[in-house]
Design an enzyme around this catalytic site. Structure first.
Site, PDB file in Angstrom:
ATOM      1  N   HIS A 275       0.842  -1.215   0.000  1.00  0.00           N
ATOM      2  CA  HIS A 275       0.000   0.000   0.000  1.00  0.00           C
ATOM      3  C   HIS A 275       0.869   1.253   0.000  1.00  0.00           C
ATOM      4  CE1 HIS A 275      -4.019  -1.805   0.492  1.00  0.00           C
ATOM      5  NE2 HIS A 275      -3.422  -2.733   1.216  1.00  0.00           N
ATOM      6  N   ASP A 338      -0.979  -5.069   5.905  1.00  0.00           N
ATOM      7  CA  ASP A 338      -1.943  -5.942   5.229  1.00  0.00           C
ATOM      8  C   ASP A 338      -1.676  -5.990   3.727  1.00  0.00           C
ATOM      9  OD1 ASP A 338      -2.710  -3.221   5.005  1.00  0.00           O
ATOM     10  OD2 ASP A 338      -4.730  -3.821   4.428  1.00  0.00           O
ATOM     11  N   GLU A 339      -2.179  -7.014   3.096  1.00  0.00           N
ATOM     12  CA  GLU A 339      -2.208  -7.133   1.630  1.00  0.00           C
ATOM     13  C   GLU A 339      -0.858  -6.826   0.983  1.00  0.00           C
ATOM     14  OE1 GLU A 339      -6.921  -6.204   0.825  1.00  0.00           O
ATOM     15  OE2 GLU A 339      -5.566  -4.496   1.034  1.00  0.00           O
ATOM     16  N   ALA A 340       0.211  -7.309   1.611  1.00  0.00           N
ATOM     17  CA  ALA A 340       1.558  -7.102   1.056  1.00  0.00           C
ATOM     18  C   ALA A 340       1.862  -8.215   0.063  1.00  0.00           C
ATOM     19  CB  ALA A 340       2.584  -7.060   2.188  1.00  0.00           C
TER      20      ALA A 340
END
Length: 533
Positions: A275, A338-340
């Protein structure tokens, strides 16, 4: 989708006829209900539900002679001024704030079994007394007192009403110490004034943490002196294009100050290592190939990553954390995580092992999204769980194991209290990747028993995130937050024994006229028996 709050005016002929009938005594429609409506609200008709209510005795009536009586401390006097400022416009009463005399509305600090945020409200014919051990407790008690008055008290012009508070005693304290709401200012930027408006709405429901999502692929929203292009370039756009924006350090200080005046702590988040496109676009040296990507205005996730092997990455992290920690008096700093998807697992673990000590070095406690539990959470760190009812058993077990080993949990299940989820398939705003989340679903779960294998003692609280991919105005924020935010607040504050949809929906319905008076745009769910407008 939003309802029109206006009403259709009656014609002069019909109105004149009704007035003539009323004057003649022949038109009595509403006479009995008006008398009933003048009765004060029951002490237990508030949100969040109080821990204990003992009704009884004569109501107290706020009149022109009422004063707000305070202890000698400056902070209690400030809270008294806040209360008087809330009540003056609609009542038209002077409501002086004074440390002399008896009766009226008294705010009082005293020792007792109140905890850090609890209070006692006692009401009778002679006055109302709010007692707490701390100013925060008094402030929360003021919110209860406010809800016990007619909803018209929220209006900014003088209203004709009987301002009564039911007799009896409320003893109250929160279930959880952490009761938060997150506002994503990265996907779309919101001004200081818009954030302050949201803070006031959070305070009404005794929330005490404002999590600000300050960076993402679409925008970097806080000025960092040592890396100035983060804000000036990385903050120059948003989802769908447009000007974006960022907070100067003085802007951020003002948000922190205002939140503190409402007893909310600001939790800043810099999401990493993923992100991070806005940062990578601003500084090419943060990428592994040395090439800056273009600014991003879409809504996909998982494609960006800081370059974990490069030492400059940790210079960047140190500078950002140092400057942000210096601006933030609160205890926490959120590092995302998150969401790496573009970061290998080994690199993710290596990155988190290096970044968490940086946060500690500048005096803050780490919060990370629950993927942090797949690395090595620092001692005292908090993991924010955003999984679903249907998240894999293995992922849930990983989080629960971390909780058993001392990692505290903040619960934000996306298919329960992500406020940006659509209510129904026809909701104009929001997304539905987690679920459609009507009001009952958002309320009807128990944080203490939600995550199998996680000890109840590990649950630090709940937080209701509001992601802003589809939100551009304060009205958008409010429509998605209300009424679900009130339920999240109750889950965080009220004892589990008080939770129950059938009783809650009645108390929630009573908030509708208050939101109308405050000008809050909210979703009139068919699951809630709202009073007619």
């Amino acid at each position: 989708m939003r309802r029109n709050h206006s009403t259709t005016p009656r014609t002069p002929r019909v109105l004149g006829a009704l007035l003539l009938l009323a004057a003649a005594g022949a038109f009595t429609l509403g006479a009995a209900p008006a008398a009933e409506a003048a009765a004060p609200a029951p002490l237990d008709r508030v949100v969040p539900a109080p821990a204990s209510v003992t009704p009884g005795g004569t109501p107290y009536r706020v009149t022109r002679a009422t004063a707000v009586r305070v202890d000698g401390s400056a902070e209690v006097r400030r809270i008294g001024g806040y209360l008087a400022g809330l009540l003056r416009p609609a009542t038209g009463y002077p409501l002086p704030v004074t440390d002399r005399g008896t009766g009226g509305i008294r705010l009082h600090l005293a020792d007792g079994d109140f905890g850090a945020e609890g209070y006692r409200l006692q009401s009778g014919a002679g006055g109302v007394t709010l007692t707490a051990r701390t100013p925060a407790g008094l402030f929360h008690g003021v919110q209860t007192l406010r809800q016990l008055l007619p909803a018209a008290v929220e209006k900014k012009t003088v209203q004709r009403a009987t301002w009564q508070i039911a007799g009896g005693t409320v003893q109250d304290r929160p279930r959880y110490a952490y009761r938060g709401a997150m506002l994503d200012v990265s996907r779309h930027f919101f001004t200081v004034a818009q954030v302050k408006r949201y803070i006031d709405q959070l305070a009404l429901y005794k929330l005490n943490e404002l999590h600000l999502h300050l960076s993402d692929d679409q925008g970097w929203r806080i000025a960092i002196d040592s890396w100035p292009r983060l804000a000036s370039y990385g903050g120059s756009t948003q989802v769908g294009g447009g000007r974006g924006g960022f907070y100067t350090k003085d802007d951020y200080r003002e948000i922190v100050r205002y939140a503190a005046s409402r007893y909310l702590e600001v939790v800043p988040e810099i999401d990493m290592p993923g992100h991070t496109n806005a940062a990578l676009a601003s500084y090419a040296q943060l990428t592994c190939d040395g090439v800056a990507p273009p600014l991003y205005t879409g809504t996909q996730v998982g494609f960006s990553s800081l370059c974990v092997p490069k030492e400059v990455t940790y210079d960047f992290v140190d500078d950002v954390v140092r400057e942000l920690a210096a601006l933030t008096p609160g205890r926490y700093l959120h590092i995302g995580g998150d969401e790496a998807h573009s970061t290998s697992h080994a690199d993710y673990v290596s990155f988190m092992d290096r970044v968490q000590p940086v946060v500690a070095r500048y005096g803050k406690t780490v919060i990370g999204w629950h993927q942090l539990t797949g690395a090595h959470p620092a001692r005292g760190a908090l993991a924010q769980y955003w999984g679903l009812d249907g998240t894999s058993a293995a992922e849930k077990a990983q989080v629960a194991e971390a909780a058993r080993n001392g990692t505290g949990l903040i619960l934000s299940p996306a298919d329960r209290i992500y406020l940006d989820m659509k209510y129904t398939s026809s909701t104009r705003l929001g997304t539905k990747w987690a679920s459609l989340v009507e009001v009952r679903r958002s309320y009807d779960w128990n944080p203490g028993a939600y995550l199998a294998g996680a000890p109840a003692s590990a649950i630090r609280g709940v937080e209701a995130p509001l992601w802003s991919e589809t939100l551009t105005t304060s009205a958008d924020i409010e429509y998605m937050a209300f009424p679900r935010l009130a339920g999240a607040a109750e889950l965080g504050w009220s004892p589990a024994a008080t939770h129950g949809w059938n009783a809650y929906k009645v108390r929630l319905a009573a908030q509708g006229p208050r939101w109308d008076a405050l000008g809050i745009h909210y979703y009139r769910s068919p699951q809630v028996p709202w009073p007619a407008r």
